[in-house]
Design a protein around this motif. Structure first.
Motif, PDB file in Angstrom:
ATOM      1  N   ASP A  85       0.828  -1.208   0.000  1.00  0.00           N
ATOM      2  CA  ASP A  85       0.000   0.000   0.000  1.00  0.00           C
ATOM      3  C   ASP A  85       0.859   1.254   0.000  1.00  0.00           C
ATOM      4  O   ASP A  85       0.558   2.241  -0.671  1.00  0.00           O
ATOM      5  N   LYS A  86       1.921   1.229   0.780  1.00  0.00           N
ATOM      6  CA  LYS A  86       2.763   2.421   0.905  1.00  0.00           C
ATOM      7  C   LYS A  86       3.350   2.828  -0.444  1.00  0.00           C
ATOM      8  O   LYS A  86       3.407   4.021  -0.781  1.00  0.00           O
ATOM      9  N   LEU A  87       3.755   1.855  -1.257  1.00  0.00           N
ATOM     10  CA  LEU A  87       4.371   2.166  -2.539  1.00  0.00           C
ATOM     11  C   LEU A  87       3.392   2.819  -3.515  1.00  0.00           C
ATOM     12  O   LEU A  87       3.768   3.717  -4.276  1.00  0.00           O
ATOM     13  N   VAL A  88       2.129   2.378  -3.499  1.00  0.00           N
ATOM     14  CA  VAL A  88       1.176   2.951  -4.455  1.00  0.00           C
ATOM     15  C   VAL A  88       0.511   4.211  -3.926  1.00  0.00           C
ATOM     16  O   VAL A  88      -0.169   4.921  -4.675  1.00  0.00           O
ATOM     17  N   LEU A  89       0.706   4.513  -2.642  1.00  0.00           N
ATOM     18  CA  LEU A  89       0.063   5.688  -2.041  1.00  0.00           C
ATOM     19  C   LEU A  89       0.995   6.883  -1.917  1.00  0.00           C
ATOM     20  O   LEU A  89       0.587   7.924  -1.383  1.00  0.00           O
ATOM     21  N   VAL A  90       2.228   6.763  -2.397  1.00  0.00           N
ATOM     22  CA  VAL A  90       3.198   7.852  -2.240  1.00  0.00           C
ATOM     23  C   VAL A  90       2.660   9.165  -2.794  1.00  0.00           C
ATOM     24  O   VAL A  90       2.677  10.207  -2.119  1.00  0.00           O
ATOM     25  N   ALA A  91       2.185   9.140  -4.017  1.00  0.00           N
ATOM     26  CA  ALA A  91       1.716  10.371  -4.660  1.00  0.00           C
ATOM     27  C   ALA A  91       0.480  10.927  -3.945  1.00  0.00           C
ATOM     28  O   ALA A  91       0.339  12.153  -3.792  1.00  0.00           O
ATOM     29  N   LEU A  92      -0.402  10.061  -3.511  1.00  0.00           N
ATOM     30  CA  LEU A  92      -1.601  10.517  -2.811  1.00  0.00           C
ATOM     31  C   LEU A  92      -1.244  11.167  -1.482  1.00  0.00           C
ATOM     32  O   LEU A  92      -1.799  12.223  -1.127  1.00  0.00           O
ATOM     33  N   ARG A  93      -0.333  10.564  -0.737  1.00  0.00           N
ATOM     34  CA  ARG A  93       0.071  11.148   0.539  1.00  0.00           C
ATOM     35  C   ARG A  93       0.722  12.514   0.350  1.00  0.00           C
ATOM     36  O   ARG A  93       0.494  13.441   1.142  1.00  0.00           O
ATOM     37  N   TYR A 111       0.105  14.591  -2.134  1.00  0.00           N
ATOM     38  CA  TYR A 111      -0.995  15.484  -2.517  1.00  0.00           C
ATOM     39  C   TYR A 111      -1.778  15.918  -1.280  1.00  0.00           C
ATOM     40  O   TYR A 111      -2.088  17.104  -1.111  1.00  0.00           O
ATOM     41  N   GLU A 112      -2.119  14.962  -0.405  1.00  0.00           N
ATOM     42  CA  GLU A 112      -2.866  15.298   0.807  1.00  0.00           C
ATOM     43  C   GLU A 112      -2.071  16.267   1.684  1.00  0.00           C
ATOM     44  O   GLU A 112      -2.633  17.207   2.264  1.00  0.00           O
ATOM     45  N   HIS A 113      -0.777  16.050   1.785  1.00  0.00           N
ATOM     46  CA  HIS A 113       0.066  16.939   2.589  1.00  0.00           C
ATOM     47  C   HIS A 113       0.044  18.362   2.041  1.00  0.00           C
ATOM     48  O   HIS A 113      -0.171  19.333   2.782  1.00  0.00           O
ATOM     49  N   ASP A 114       0.259  18.487   0.731  1.00  0.00           N
ATOM     50  CA  ASP A 114       0.290  19.822   0.120  1.00  0.00           C
ATOM     51  C   ASP A 114      -1.070  20.510   0.229  1.00  0.00           C
ATOM     52  O   ASP A 114      -1.157  21.703   0.557  1.00  0.00           O
ATOM     53  N   THR A 147      -3.415  19.974   2.407  1.00  0.00           N
ATOM     54  CA  THR A 147      -3.744  20.295   3.791  1.00  0.00           C
ATOM     55  C   THR A 147      -3.139  21.626   4.197  1.00  0.00           C
ATOM     56  O   THR A 147      -3.782  22.425   4.903  1.00  0.00           O
ATOM     57  N   LEU A 148      -1.937  21.904   3.749  1.00  0.00           N
ATOM     58  CA  LEU A 148      -1.313  23.204   4.030  1.00  0.00           C
ATOM     59  C   LEU A 148      -2.117  24.333   3.389  1.00  0.00           C
ATOM     60  O   LEU A 148      -2.367  25.377   4.014  1.00  0.00           O
ATOM     61  N   GLU A 149      -2.561  24.150   2.152  1.00  0.00           N
ATOM     62  CA  GLU A 149      -3.395  25.157   1.489  1.00  0.00           C
ATOM     63  C   GLU A 149      -4.729  25.310   2.223  1.00  0.00           C
ATOM     64  O   GLU A 149      -5.231  26.428   2.392  1.00  0.00           O
ATOM     65  N   PHE A 150      -5.296  24.193   2.647  1.00  0.00           N
ATOM     66  CA  PHE A 150      -6.579  24.228   3.347  1.00  0.00           C
ATOM     67  C   PHE A 150      -6.486  25.029   4.642  1.00  0.00           C
ATOM     68  O   PHE A 150      -7.401  25.796   4.979  1.00  0.00           O
ATOM     69  N   GLN A 151      -5.415  24.860   5.373  1.00  0.00           N
ATOM     70  CA  GLN A 151      -5.256  25.590   6.629  1.00  0.00           C
ATOM     71  C   GLN A 151      -5.251  27.095   6.398  1.00  0.00           C
ATOM     72  O   GLN A 151      -5.835  27.865   7.173  1.00  0.00           O
ATOM     73  N   ILE A 152      -4.603  27.543   5.326  1.00  0.00           N
ATOM     74  CA  ILE A 152      -4.587  28.980   4.993  1.00  0.00           C
ATOM     75  C   ILE A 152      -5.986  29.438   4.591  1.00  0.00           C
ATOM     76  O   ILE A 152      -6.482  30.466   5.063  1.00  0.00           O
ATOM     77  N   SER A 177      -8.706  15.890   2.488  1.00  0.00           N
ATOM     78  CA  SER A 177      -8.249  14.524   2.718  1.00  0.00           C
ATOM     79  C   SER A 177      -9.034  13.535   1.867  1.00  0.00           C
ATOM     80  O   SER A 177     -10.252  13.621   1.750  1.00  0.00           O
ATOM     81  N   ARG A 178      -8.325  12.575   1.286  1.00  0.00           N
ATOM     82  CA  ARG A 178      -8.966  11.582   0.427  1.00  0.00           C
ATOM     83  C   ARG A 178      -9.122  10.216   1.102  1.00  0.00           C
ATOM     84  O   ARG A 178      -9.778   9.338   0.548  1.00  0.00           O
ATOM     85  N   THR A 179      -8.504  10.015   2.243  1.00  0.00           N
ATOM     86  CA  THR A 179      -8.574   8.719   2.898  1.00  0.00           C
ATOM     87  C   THR A 179      -8.978   8.891   4.355  1.00  0.00           C
ATOM     88  O   THR A 179      -8.705   9.910   4.981  1.00  0.00           O
ATOM     89  N   SER A 180      -9.643   7.868   4.873  1.00  0.00           N
ATOM     90  CA  SER A 180     -10.107   7.874   6.263  1.00  0.00           C
ATOM     91  C   SER A 180      -9.755   6.526   6.891  1.00  0.00           C
ATOM     92  O   SER A 180     -10.505   5.565   6.746  1.00  0.00           O
ATOM     93  N   PRO A 181      -8.623   6.418   7.575  1.00  0.00           N
ATOM     94  CA  PRO A 181      -8.259   5.138   8.188  1.00  0.00           C
ATOM     95  C   PRO A 181      -9.032   4.888   9.471  1.00  0.00           C
ATOM     96  O   PRO A 181      -9.157   5.761  10.329  1.00  0.00           O
ATOM     97  N   ASP A 182      -9.571   3.690   9.598  1.00  0.00           N
ATOM     98  CA  ASP A 182     -10.224   3.225  10.825  1.00  0.00           C
ATOM     99  C   ASP A 182     -11.243   4.188  11.422  1.00  0.00           C
ATOM    100  O   ASP A 182     -11.194   4.492  12.609  1.00  0.00           O
TER     101      ASP A 182
END
Length: 495
Positions: free
Chosen positions: A98-106, A108-111, A113-118, A169-174
C-alpha cells in the motif's frame, strides 16, 4: 482454514484441529491492463504475493477515478468504486504494498492540507465579519424609525454567509461510520477507507455488537451509491447525495475468520461487496537481493498518473461544493455481450448443487464487480472515456472470476474460535519445542506460547488437544518427574 468439531480420541490417531484450505488460483496479472506494470513493480520491490500488490493498485485506482463516472451494468448503473479485502499473515508486507502505491496521494494530501489551513483561516475571518455585520443589522432593525427600516432592508439583502473550504483529505483510516459520514459533509466527495489494521476495524467500535448492523448497512449503501441519511442528536438531520467510497481493508486470517462466518456481515451482503483474496504466503522464500531498476520507473509513472487524476476537478452538481453529478460509462456491443455471457454462467452455477450454490451472495454480484473493475481500468487510461471497451470488460471479467473463485474457496473457512487457535498454537509448540513425554499445565503457563501464559487458558487448550488425541490425560495421582500430579498429560508424538 476451517474449524471442525472436537472429536474424542479414536484408534486411528490424533485428529487435525484445522483443515488446510487448498491453494487459490494464480492471480491473473495480465488482466490488470494499465495497472499491470505498477503491480509487478510493487511485487518486485516487496517480494510480497502479487495478489497483495494488485489489491493495493486496484483500490487506489478506484479511489482516484470513482469521482469522474459511474458505469452501466446489466441492472442499471453502479459506482466505479471497489471494496477490497486482503487477508494475509503479519509480516506478509501488506502495508509495504500500500505504501508504494500511495506515495503520490500522501504527498498530494500533505500539500493540500497546508493550502486548506490557509484558506480556512481566511474563511474564519470572513465568517466573523459576516456574523458581526448580521448582528449589528439585527440590532438596528429591532429599533424604530427610518434607520430600522433601512437595517431591515440591508439585512434581507445580505449575501449568504461565506462557505468553508472543502477539507481535502482523500482517505479515512479506521473511522467509525459516523465519523466517515461526517467527513463527507465537509470534505471531498470521493474518499477511501484504507487501513492495514483491518483487525482493529473489524474488532473495534465500528463493528461491535451495537454498531455492526449500522456499519455493515451503511458501508453497503456507500458501495451501492445510495444517498446516506444521518440523524444524530446535536448534528441534526442531513442527507448525502453524490458521494463515493472505495475501500481497502487488510487483516490477518484470525481477524477475518469471525467476519467470514458472521450472519450479519453475510446476511446483509456486506462481505459480498468486497473483492477478497488470501494468497499463499511468501514468507521464508523472499531471498532475492535487490530489485529491477525499471520498477522505480513504473511506480513513478503510476504516481504521476495518480497525481494527474486527483488534481483534476470532478463534475459537481451546480451550486454545490462537494456533491458529485456523474454520468455512466456506456457498456455497449461486444463488451455488453461478454458481460451478459458471464452473468448467465455465474447465475446458472448458483442452482442447487451448482459450483457456486454456497456463495450466491458473491456470485450474484460478480458481473457487477466485473463492470466496476472494467470502469476503473478504463478511467485510469482516460478520464475522457465514454464507454467500456470489450478488452477492458474481458479483463474485468477475468479479475472478477478470480475474486469469485477466492470467495468460493474461502467460504469453506468457517470461524476459528480463539480457543481453537490457542490449541493449535500449543500443538505446534509441543512439536517444535517440548521434548518431555509428559506435560503439565504449569509447563505450558511458564514456557508455552504467549497467549497461554495463564494456567486457566493452558488447561483449556490442553483439554482441546486431548479431545483431538494430541494429548492423553493421565489418571489423577500419576507420578511425573518424581511427584504425584493431579492433572498431567502424555504427549502423542507424530501428530
Amino acid at each position: 482454514m476451517t474449524m471442525i468439531q472436537p472429536k474424542p480420541f479414536i484408534e486411528e490417531g490424533p485428529q487435525p484441529l484445522l483443515r488446510e484450505i487448498p491453494p487459490g488460483d494464480p492471480y491473473p496479472v495480465d488482466a490488470l491492463g494499465p495497472l499491470r506494470a505498477a503491480v509487478l513493480a510493487v511485487q518486485d520491490k516487496t517480494q510480497a504475493p502479487v495478489a497483495l500488490a494488485a489489491q493495493s493498485a486496484l483500490s487506489v485506482a478506484s479511489l482516484a477515478v470513482q469521482a469522474f463516472a459511474d458505469v452501466e451494468t446489466l441492472g442499471g448503473t453502479a459506482p466505479a468504486s471497489l471494496f477490497c479485502l486482503t487477508v494475509a499473515r503479519s509480516g506478509e508486507r501488506k502495508s509495504g504494498c500500500d505504501k508504494l502505491v500511495l506515495v503520490a496521494l500522501r504527498q498530494y494530501e500533505h500539500d493540500k492540507t497546508l493550502e486548506f489551513q490557509i484558506d480556512f483561516a481566511r474563511y474564519e475571518a470572513a465568517k466573523k465579519l459576516w456574523d458581526a455585520r448580521q448582528a449589528n443589522l439585527i440590532k438596528a432593525a429591532a429599533g424604530s424609525g427610518g434607520n430600522a427600516i433601512k437595517a431591515q432592508a440591508d439585512l434581507e439583502a445580505m449575501t449568504p454567509p461565506p462557505k468553508p473550504p472543502v477539507e481535502p483529505s482523500r482517505t479515512s483510516p479506521d473511522p467509525t461510520f459516523e465519523g466517515l459520514v461526517k467527513s463527507f459533509f465537509t470534505g471531498f466527495p470521493a474518499k477511501g477507507l484504507f487501513t492495514d489494521e483491518g483487525g482493529s476495524f473489524f474488532g473495534g467500535h465500528a463493528m461491535n455488537s451495537e454498531n455492526k448492523l449500522k456499519t455493515c448497512s451503511g458501508l453497503s449503501s456507500f458501495w451501492d451509491g445510495s444517498p446516506i441519511n444521518r440523524t444524530r442528536a446535536g448534528d441534526g438531520v442531513g442527507t448525502l447525495w453524490g458521494r463515493r467510497l472505495a475501500a481497502h481493508m487488510m487483516a490477518t486470517p484470525v481477524a477475518v475468520r469471525p467476519l467470514l462466518a458472521d450472519p450479519i456481515a453475510n446476511g446483509q451482503g456486506f462481505l459480498a461487496r468486497f473483492l477478497i483474496t488470501e494468497p499463499q504466503s511468501e514468507i521464508g522464500y523472499r531471498l532475492r537481493d535487490g530489485y529491477d531498476p525499471k520498477s522505480d520507473l513504473a511506480l513513478n509513472q503510476f504516481g504521476a498518473r495518480l497525481t494527474s487524476i486527483i488534481s483534476t476537478e470532478p463534475p459537481l452538481k451546480e451550486g454545490t461544493q462537494n456533491q458529485l453529478e456523474l454520468e455512466p460509462l456506456a457498456v455497449n456491443g461486444e463488451a455488453r455481450k461478454l458481460l451478459w455471457d458471464y452473468y448467465c454462467a455465474t447465475e446458472q452455477a448458483q442452482r442447487p448443487g451448482g459450483d457456486l450454490s454456497h456463495v450466491t451472495a458473491h456470485a450474484s454480484k460478480s458481473a457487477e464487480q466485473a463492470a466496476r473493475i472494467a470502469a476503473v481500468m478504463t478511467l485510469w487510461g482516460s478520464l475522457d472515456a465514454r464507454e467500456v471497451s470489450a478488452e477492458a470488460m474481458s479483463n474485468g471479467i477475468a479479475l472478477a472470476q478470480y475474486y469469485l473463485s477466492e470467495a468460493s474457496r474461502l467460504a469453506d473457512a468457517a470461524v476459528i474460535s480463539e480457543k481453537t487457535e490457542q490449541a493449535e498454537a500449543l500443538r505446534l509448540w509441543l512439536q517444535s519445542s517440548w521434548t518431555e513425554p509428559e506435560i503439565l499445565p504449569g509447563d505450558v503457563a511458564q514456557l508455552g506460547p504467549n497467549g497461554l501464559r495463564e494456567t486457566a487458558k493452558a488447561k483449556e487448550a490442553m483439554s482441546t488437544l486431548a479431545q483431538y488425541g494430541h494429548l492423553v490425560q493421565l489418571p489423577e495421582g500419576t507420578e511425573v518427574r518424581g511427584r504425584s500430579r493431579k492433572l498431567a498429560f502424555r504427549v502423542v508424538r507424530g501428530s
